[in-house]
Scaffold this motif. Structure first.
Motif, PDB file in Angstrom:
ATOM      1  N   GLU A 154      19.506  40.591  40.935  1.00 47.06           N
ATOM      2  CA  GLU A 154      20.584  40.329  39.978  1.00 47.06           C
ATOM      3  C   GLU A 154      21.662  41.399  40.036  1.00 47.06           C
ATOM      4  N   ILE A 155      21.262  42.638  40.162  1.00 42.29           N
ATOM      5  CA  ILE A 155      22.235  43.730  40.229  1.00 42.29           C
ATOM      6  C   ILE A 155      23.042  43.636  41.517  1.00 42.29           C
ATOM      7  N   LYS A 156      22.373  43.395  42.635  1.00 44.84           N
ATOM      8  CA  LYS A 156      23.097  43.265  43.909  1.00 44.84           C
ATOM      9  C   LYS A 156      24.039  42.066  43.883  1.00 44.84           C
ATOM     10  N   GLU A 157      23.597  40.952  43.330  1.00 44.41           N
ATOM     11  CA  GLU A 157      24.457  39.763  43.268  1.00 44.41           C
ATOM     12  C   GLU A 157      25.669  39.988  42.373  1.00 44.41           C
ATOM     13  N   ALA A 158      25.499  40.707  41.278  1.00 49.85           N
ATOM     14  CA  ALA A 158      26.638  41.022  40.411  1.00 49.85           C
ATOM     15  C   ALA A 158      27.654  41.879  41.161  1.00 49.85           C
ATOM     16  N   ILE A 159      27.161  42.846  41.914  1.00 49.40           N
ATOM     17  CA  ILE A 159      28.063  43.709  42.692  1.00 49.40           C
ATOM     18  C   ILE A 159      28.797  42.898  43.747  1.00 49.40           C
ATOM     19  N   ILE A 160      28.080  42.024  44.455  1.00 53.03           N
ATOM     20  CA  ILE A 160      28.711  41.179  45.472  1.00 53.03           C
ATOM     21  C   ILE A 160      29.761  40.275  44.840  1.00 53.03           C
ATOM     22  N   GLN A 161      29.433  39.655  43.711  1.00 55.74           N
ATOM     23  CA  GLN A 161      30.383  38.787  43.010  1.00 55.74           C
ATOM     24  C   GLN A 161      31.659  39.545  42.654  1.00 55.74           C
ATOM     25  N   LEU A 162      31.490  40.772  42.159  1.00 51.45           N
ATOM     26  CA  LEU A 162      32.646  41.546  41.716  1.00 51.45           C
ATOM     27  C   LEU A 162      33.467  42.118  42.860  1.00 51.45           C
ATOM     28  N   ALA A 163      32.916  42.146  44.061  1.00 52.88           N
ATOM     29  CA  ALA A 163      33.691  42.638  45.213  1.00 52.88           C
ATOM     30  C   ALA A 163      35.001  41.882  45.347  1.00 52.88           C
ATOM     31  N   PHE A 164      34.978  40.597  45.053  1.00 55.80           N
ATOM     32  CA  PHE A 164      36.169  39.763  45.218  1.00 55.80           C
ATOM     33  C   PHE A 164      37.118  39.824  44.027  1.00 55.80           C
ATOM     34  N   TYR A 165      36.626  40.299  42.895  1.00 55.60           N
ATOM     35  CA  TYR A 165      37.449  40.353  41.692  1.00 55.60           C
ATOM     36  C   TYR A 165      37.876  41.767  41.331  1.00 55.60           C
TER      37      TYR A 165
END
Length: 113
Positions: free
Chosen positions: A77-88
């Motif tokens: 979950e933490i890694k996915e949140a970081i990946i998601q925010l890379a684009f924003y």
């Protein structure tokens, strides 16, 4: 937030140097805001990690990622949140945050999720 025998992390860091910052952190942020109904501690941690990353306050993730784990967030979950925010929030912020997350998870005992 603490009894006479236990100091909070803020008390350990700033003690008598910045007592008002300690009080606001311990008494208002963690004893009031973090304890409100409406969001679970897990969800508050996910929102906080995301907000810190987006604002570029990467150093604060050294404390909030382990706190998020304590509050029930998984490595995935933490890694996915970081990946998601890379684009924003921006690629450099996400890479810096992922470096912190990797270091924290590498130091933890197995099993990892």
């Amino acid at each position: 937030m603490s009894d006479a025998n236990t100091q909070s992390d803020m008390q350990k860091m700033f003690g008598d140097f910045a007592p008002k910052l300690v009080s606001l952190t311990d008494d208002v942020l963690f004893d009031d805001v973090w304890e409100r109904e409406g969001l679970s501690p897990r969800d508050r941690s996910l929102a906080t990690i995301s907000g810190l990353l987006a604002a570029g306050n990467i150093d604060q993730l050294n404390w909030h990622i382990p706190y998020g784990i304590q509050n029930g967030l998984t490595e995935t979950e933490i890694k996915e949140a970081i990946i998601q925010l890379a684009f924003y929030a921006g690629w450099p912020k996400a890479v810096s945050a992922m470096n912190i997350a990797k270091r924290i998870f590498d130091a933890q005992p197995e099993p990892r999720k």
